[in-house]
Design an enzyme around this catalytic site. Sequence first.
Site, PDB file in Angstrom:
ATOM      1  N   ASP A   7       0.855  -1.184   0.000  1.00 32.82           N
ATOM      2  CA  ASP A   7       0.000   0.000   0.000  1.00 32.82           C
ATOM      3  C   ASP A   7       0.890   1.232   0.000  1.00 32.82           C
ATOM      4  O   ASP A   7       1.676   1.444   0.916  1.00 32.82           O
ATOM      5  CB  ASP A   7      -0.886  -0.032   1.265  1.00 32.82           C
ATOM      6  CG  ASP A   7      -2.030   0.961   1.180  1.00 32.82           C
ATOM      7  OD1 ASP A   7      -2.198   1.599   0.117  1.00 32.82           O
ATOM      8  OD2 ASP A   7      -2.746   1.094   2.188  1.00 32.82           O
TER       9      ASP A   7
ATOM     10  N   ASP B 259      -2.869   2.573  -6.079  1.00 30.64           N
ATOM     11  CA  ASP B 259      -1.820   2.609  -5.060  1.00 30.64           C
ATOM     12  C   ASP B 259      -1.789   1.406  -4.135  1.00 30.64           C
ATOM     13  O   ASP B 259      -1.121   1.439  -3.123  1.00 30.64           O
ATOM     14  CB  ASP B 259      -1.934   3.904  -4.246  1.00 30.64           C
ATOM     15  CG  ASP B 259      -3.271   4.008  -3.540  1.00 30.64           C
ATOM     16  OD1 ASP B 259      -4.185   3.244  -3.889  1.00 30.64           O
ATOM     17  OD2 ASP B 259      -3.409   4.849  -2.651  1.00 30.64           O
ATOM     18  N   GLU B 260      -2.497   0.346  -4.438  1.00 30.58           N
ATOM     19  CA  GLU B 260      -2.359  -0.837  -3.604  1.00 30.58           C
ATOM     20  C   GLU B 260      -2.604  -2.107  -4.407  1.00 30.58           C
ATOM     21  O   GLU B 260      -3.347  -2.103  -5.392  1.00 30.58           O
ATOM     22  CB  GLU B 260      -3.276  -0.793  -2.377  1.00 30.58           C
ATOM     23  CG  GLU B 260      -4.738  -0.627  -2.708  1.00 30.58           C
ATOM     24  CD  GLU B 260      -5.628  -0.701  -1.472  1.00 30.58           C
ATOM     25  OE1 GLU B 260      -5.390  -1.552  -0.596  1.00 30.58           O
ATOM     26  OE2 GLU B 260      -6.583   0.093  -1.399  1.00 30.58           O
TER      27      GLU B 260
END
Lengths: 364, 406
Positions: B16, B111-112
């Site tokens: 993350d 973003d993860e």
Amino acid sequence: MKIVISKDAVMSGLQMVHGVVNVRPTLPVLSNVLFQAQDEKLWMTTTDLEVTMRCAVEAKISKGGATTLPARRLLSIIRELPADNIEIEVDEKNSASISCGASFFKILGLPEDEFPAIPKYDGGTTFTVDQKVLKEMLQKTFYAASNDETRFILNGTYVSFKGNKMTLVATDGRRLALTEHEMEFPKESESEAIIPTKAVNELLRVLKDEGTVKIHMTKNQAGFEVNDVLLITKLIEGTYPNFKQVIPGQCEHRIPIEREAFLAALKRVALLTSDKASSIKLTFGKNKLKISAQSPDIGEAHETVPIKYMGKEMVVAFNPDYIMEPLRNLMTDEIFVEMTDELSPGVIKCDVPFIYVLMPMRVG
Amino acid sequence: MGMNTGSTDRTILHVDMDAFYAAVEVLDHPEYRGKPLVVGSPPDRRGVVSTCSYEARRYGIHSAMPSRTAGKLCPHAVFVTPRMGRYEAVSAQIMVIFEEFTPLVEPLSLDEAFLDVRGALRLWPDAIAIAREIKQRIRTRVGLTASVGVATNKFLAKVASDLNKPDGLTVVPVSEPERMAFLAPLPVRRIWGVGKVSEAQLAREGLHTIGQLQQLSLVELDHLFGGRAAAGAMWALVRGRDDRPVATGWEEKSISNETTFDEDCGDMDVVRQTLLELTEQVGARLRQIGKRARTVQIKVRLGDFSTRIRQCSPARPCDNDRDLLESALMLFEREGLSRPVRLIGFGVSGLVTPGGGDEPVQTVLFPELEPEQEVGRNRRLDHAVDTLRKTFGHEAIKRGNWKAET
């Protein structure tokens, strides 16, 4: 306005007209039913600006007048009232006091003049038909209309009075249902219209098995009059597709099948169709019809129905709902399935003037 | 593919990125470093915070908070509008690093992502070493920090990555008693599927931590989560059990997009035009993933926050702008709106993959009524527009007035 009316009378009137009221009306007053008390009658009117419904019920009128009251709320109140005699009194601010036995309700209404004017006929022609005839014809066709609002021209039932016949047609572009009824009228009365499905649904609730209905056809609206009930609808504007060209002429095979047994078997086999692969396969073999369905994620089902058929084997796939719907809406014991080959339309007929054309599904 | 719940392999990573959008902005604008930074709508406009830097979080700012509130909490914060294109580019660099370790990557957003690194264990001593190396490569090659959770399954890895942010590396124990002890002090909100509503509901029963839920029997959980068929899943999750595989072919179930107007918009032509643009964006996304939609919906929120969602199902699943627009406008016109609109949105769901080979095809009665031929033409048009926009940006080509066209 002050009236005394029986619970049954108000209920029957409201139940007749409340279906027209939209759940989310564009104007507040369209949630309301227009009450007009005069000449020992209470007239009730509802509209969604497309369809307008009006009916009258008996009432004892001590003071005439008019108002509009929220239709659904009124219906739910009247339904629960404890006794048969209801007194309704409306003041000049359109608040209605409803007294019945020991119950009392006060509901706020809106002024009569906010309610849209009731449409008037503008010329046109009038036809008189038995209610039962029209009702059965509508039942045999209306379900085939399209619900896809981007194809608005198909969102209703086509009605024509031509060549001494009344013809009803509904189609969604995949199947088509048609019924006819012979009647006499002068050539200059010939007319046609597309009646929106909502009006057809309401009309089906109005029509009974006895008596006649007067049909008024004008350029942009149609009216249906049964005793003290009047339904006026705007028409769907546009040209209905040329349905005559898609009705097959000669067929190779005409196969009689017992309607209820066929429908029951279809219902069972259709349990094994899924959203993804919604097709049901009919295999016409020597004196038997095999109905089968399979769905990769679920499993499969098949059932055999005896038929009178001695031709070559034929396999054809249909959308299951499209075959079952006419069978549900017909009343005859026996139907006839007309088939030519795998890719030609299938036709369902019965011993009354009825034709149902169904396009097959191409598999693989 | 499924992770065995009793597995002794720690092979699942949840990576993350820390305050991703804000971190990218700092990367591109070093002068923002150390300042409270908010990525989202400007504070004098309507709209929300998308991401904010850790410095901004100290002022109580968090994502999804109205920008106006954020501006009040920290008047000297730097506000920047999101640059999605840039974040996508950075995200792509990060995904490349993931793929150096395993093909089993399940991105959840820009973003993860989840990674199943079992294959890489032949080259590396354990998953913890891989996690360290991934963090290192992201730092040196991209210049950003990430927090990683290492566990036996997705649920635990995701919980873990969030525990030591930023720049964290959290390893979850393997045995069930230890897993349960790891989870016990955490708030119930950490469990997948427990949102605000469930959290409040559990709080009313005096249940705040996962440890308290661990004490409950399946029957008791069934009462708490009654009717949701969730009791079994909850019972497993609170014990740190989760057998969902890392799904690389992650399937989207719906796509939507919406816009809040700066001021409530009473000009229906503007609202219509906005709806049209949103529809085109959703259409482009739909075509990008090669799907067609069975259901089309619009969302309208008025000034008083009353919200209407209206949907329809076109005759056949569609993916071309013209069909989508026709449905969107039909739904919009039917509402007959006259009051000013605060928000307009468009979405599709019931996504299907077209032409699955042996799917039966319904033949038709009136070919001239079918949009089929036009669909082919429209599809080529959409493809051309999508290509142009990919190269030159969304503004490169615009649809003219829709009404004038029809």
